[in-house]
Every structure is written in C-alpha cells, then in structure tokens.
Design a protein around this motif. Structure first.
Motif, short mmCIF file in Angstrom:
data_model
loop_
_atom_site.label_atom_id
_atom_site.label_comp_id
_atom_site.label_asym_id
_atom_site.label_seq_id
_atom_site.Cartn_x
_atom_site.Cartn_y
_atom_site.Cartn_z
N ARG A 21 -1.79 -1.16 -3.74
CA ARG A 21 -1.47 -0.05 -2.86
C ARG A 21 -0.27 0.73 -3.37
N ILE A 22 0.74 0.02 -3.87
CA ILE A 22 1.93 0.68 -4.43
C ILE A 22 1.53 1.53 -5.62
N THR A 23 0.70 0.98 -6.49
CA THR A 23 0.24 1.70 -7.67
C THR A 23 -0.53 2.97 -7.28
N TYR A 25 -0.19 4.78 -4.58
CA TYR A 25 0.75 5.79 -4.10
C TYR A 25 1.55 6.40 -5.26
N TRP A 26 1.95 5.57 -6.24
CA TRP A 26 2.66 6.10 -7.40
C TRP A 26 1.80 7.09 -8.16
N LEU A 29 1.65 10.29 -6.34
CA LEU A 29 2.94 10.98 -6.45
C LEU A 29 3.10 11.62 -7.83
N LEU A 42 4.91 9.85 0.55
CA LEU A 42 4.54 8.91 -0.50
C LEU A 42 5.74 8.09 -0.96
N GLU A 43 6.87 8.76 -1.15
CA GLU A 43 8.09 8.04 -1.55
C GLU A 43 8.49 7.02 -0.51
N GLN A 45 6.47 5.54 1.67
CA GLN A 45 5.48 4.47 1.64
C GLN A 45 5.77 3.49 0.50
N ILE A 46 6.08 4.03 -0.67
CA ILE A 46 6.38 3.18 -1.82
C ILE A 46 7.57 2.28 -1.52
N ARG A 47 8.65 2.86 -1.02
CA ARG A 47 9.84 2.06 -0.68
C ARG A 47 9.50 1.00 0.36
N GLU A 50 7.37 -1.78 -1.20
CA GLU A 50 8.16 -2.61 -2.10
C GLU A 50 9.03 -3.58 -1.32
#
Length: 67
Positions: A21-23, A25-26, A29, A42-43, A45-47, A50
């Motif tokens: 999921r992190i990948t 979103y990256w 982005l 998106l930023e 969500q990534i934070r 993580e």
C-alpha cells in the motif's frame, strides 16, 4: 481469504500488506498528481502507513519476546 484467528495472525497479515500500500501511494505521488490537495493527502497516507508499519513490527516483536 478467511479472517485471522488471533491478534498475531492479524498483525502478520497487516505487516505483509502495508508495504504494498505504501508503494502504491508513493508511485501515485511520483507520477505527479496535479492537485495539491491530492498530493498532501498521499503524503499524509504514506506517513500514517509508515507509522502503522512500525507499530505492527513492534507489537510482533513483543509477541516474540513473550516466548
């Protein structure tokens, strides 16, 4: 896929799913969403993911330490 029987299994499943999921979103982005609000979301969500991944790893380590 059936639901996990216990908390440890649920955490292991979450630990396996979160990096994907992190990948995703990256990648979105990096592809450059033209809307500032979407980029900020998106930023965030990534934070958030993580932090969750770190928490899941810590909780799984605690399960291992109990043995």
């Amino acid at each position: 896929m059936p639901a996990p029987y216990n908390e440890r299994q649920a955490l292991e499943r979450e630990r396996a799913e979160l990096p994907g999921r992190i990948t995703a979103y990256w990648e979105e982005l990096e592809n450059g969403s033209p809307r500032r609000v979407r980029r900020e979301w998106l930023e965030w969500q990534i934070r958030n993911l993580e932090k969750r991944l770190a928490d899941v790893r810590a909780r799984l380590a605690a399960f291992s330490a109990e043995r």
